[in-house]
Design an enzyme around this catalytic site. Structure first.
Site, mmCIF file in Angstrom:
data_model
loop_
_atom_site.group_PDB
_atom_site.id
_atom_site.type_symbol
_atom_site.label_atom_id
_atom_site.label_comp_id
_atom_site.label_asym_id
_atom_site.label_seq_id
_atom_site.Cartn_x
_atom_site.Cartn_y
_atom_site.Cartn_z
ATOM 1 N N HIS A 1 1.654 90.006 -20.321
ATOM 2 C CA HIS A 1 0.988 88.896 -19.630
ATOM 3 C C HIS A 1 0.245 89.418 -18.391
ATOM 4 O O HIS A 1 -0.927 89.075 -18.160
ATOM 5 C CB HIS A 1 2.045 87.851 -19.240
ATOM 6 C CG HIS A 1 1.523 86.679 -18.466
ATOM 7 N ND1 HIS A 1 1.470 85.409 -18.983
ATOM 8 C CD2 HIS A 1 1.030 86.588 -17.202
ATOM 9 C CE1 HIS A 1 0.962 84.582 -18.076
ATOM 10 N NE2 HIS A 1 0.691 85.279 -16.984
ATOM 11 N N GLU A 2 0.924 90.257 -17.600
ATOM 12 C CA GLU A 2 0.308 90.746 -16.355
ATOM 13 C C GLU A 2 -0.845 91.704 -16.645
ATOM 14 O O GLU A 2 -1.853 91.685 -15.950
ATOM 15 C CB GLU A 2 1.357 91.401 -15.446
ATOM 16 C CG GLU A 2 2.488 90.478 -14.992
ATOM 17 C CD GLU A 2 2.011 89.137 -14.453
ATOM 18 O OE1 GLU A 2 0.947 89.078 -13.810
ATOM 19 O OE2 GLU A 2 2.696 88.125 -14.689
ATOM 20 N N GLY B 1 6.313 87.657 -12.513
ATOM 21 C CA GLY B 1 5.218 88.624 -12.480
ATOM 22 C C GLY B 1 4.045 88.036 -11.717
ATOM 23 O O GLY B 1 3.869 86.813 -11.689
ATOM 24 N N GLN C 1 -4.555 87.204 -9.089
ATOM 25 C CA GLN C 1 -3.952 85.901 -8.784
ATOM 26 C C GLN C 1 -3.872 85.645 -7.278
ATOM 27 O O GLN C 1 -3.630 84.517 -6.857
ATOM 28 C CB GLN C 1 -2.549 85.800 -9.393
ATOM 29 C CG GLN C 1 -2.576 85.783 -10.912
ATOM 30 C CD GLN C 1 -1.184 85.591 -11.480
ATOM 31 O OE1 GLN C 1 -0.446 86.559 -11.635
ATOM 32 N NE2 GLN C 1 -0.819 84.356 -11.749
ATOM 33 N N HIS D 1 -3.920 89.859 -17.278
ATOM 34 C CA HIS D 1 -4.576 89.391 -16.047
ATOM 35 C C HIS D 1 -5.572 90.431 -15.531
ATOM 36 O O HIS D 1 -6.637 90.087 -15.021
ATOM 37 C CB HIS D 1 -3.535 89.142 -14.948
ATOM 38 C CG HIS D 1 -2.961 87.757 -14.936
ATOM 39 N ND1 HIS D 1 -3.732 86.635 -14.756
ATOM 40 C CD2 HIS D 1 -1.681 87.314 -15.047
ATOM 41 C CE1 HIS D 1 -2.948 85.551 -14.766
ATOM 42 N NE2 HIS D 1 -1.696 85.938 -14.948
ATOM 43 N N CYS E 1 2.336 80.540 -16.225
ATOM 44 C CA CYS E 1 1.565 81.396 -15.325
ATOM 45 C C CYS E 1 1.450 80.686 -13.979
ATOM 46 O O CYS E 1 1.165 79.490 -13.945
ATOM 47 C CB CYS E 1 0.176 81.628 -15.920
ATOM 48 S SG CYS E 1 -0.877 82.668 -14.891
ATOM 49 N N LEU E 2 1.673 81.418 -12.883
ATOM 50 C CA LEU E 2 1.609 80.790 -11.556
ATOM 51 C C LEU E 2 0.204 80.266 -11.251
ATOM 52 O O LEU E 2 0.051 79.390 -10.407
ATOM 53 C CB LEU E 2 2.046 81.773 -10.465
ATOM 54 C CG LEU E 2 3.523 82.199 -10.514
ATOM 55 C CD1 LEU E 2 3.828 83.186 -9.395
ATOM 56 C CD2 LEU E 2 4.458 80.996 -10.427
HETATM 57 NI NI NI Z 1 -0.007 84.751 -15.129
#
Ligand code: NI
Length: 171
Positions: free
Chosen positions: A135-136, A46, A51, A139, A93-94
């Site tokens: 999670h997304e 995701g 991000q 964000h 998380c990236l």
């Molecule tokens: Ni993330």
């Protein structure tokens, strides 16, 4: 084109995003393609617009990690309609590479969102997909998974990240 992923510490990650208002444009379609490409390049499931530095309510998800084209999900201006059950599992998380922790999430979610053309649709997710959706969507509200950890764990990770930042290893 792959986009640069913003890391923890960048204020864009902790800002409430603005709804997308322009649909069906080449710009929006290209952004979605670039976000998928960036997510696959980093082996994520995701990726949310903040991000990649854009404070817009848009996220892409693919829990098959590029294996199944039908698993590609684009959620624009999404809202969660329903949540059910509970699951606890490891999450990363990236934007916070190298750190994974157990996070409690709902087991099933139903979400309502718009596609690139502005059409509304609903989607259901459970297990990993439900986790990715939650999670997304966090964000898009400027919330990172660290917020779901105990203060102790959160502070430990923050301290480790601060060290990496000082050492110039967190760009
Ligand atoms: Ni993330």
């Amino acid at each position: 084109m792959t986009l640069r992923i913003r890391k923890y510490g960048d204020p864009v990650l902790e800002t409430n995003c603005t709804p997308v208002a322009q649909f069906g444009t080449d710009e929006l379609k290209q952004l979605v393609e670039d976000m998928f490409e960036t997510m696959y390049a980093h082996k994520g499931v995701g990726l949310a617009a903040p991000q990649v530095g854009l404070s817009q309510r848009l996220t892409v998800i693919d829990t098959s990690a590029g294996e199944d084209p039908a698993a590609r999900l684009v959620l624009i201006n999404p809202e969660i309609l329903e949540k059910q059950g509970k699951q606890v599992g490891e999450e990363g998380c990236l934007s916070i590479p190298g750190f994974r922790e157990d996070v409690a999430r709902a087991m099933q979610v139903r979400v309502r969102a718009q596609d690139v053309n502005g059409e509304f649709f609903e989607a259901d997710g459970e297990e990993l997909l439900a986790r990715a959706i939650q999670h997304e969507l966090d964000h898009l509200n400027g919330i990172l998974f660290l917020s779901h950890l105990s203060p102790l764990k959160r502070d430990l990770i923050r301290r480790k990240i601060r060290k990496l930042q000082k050492a110039g290893e967190w760009e």
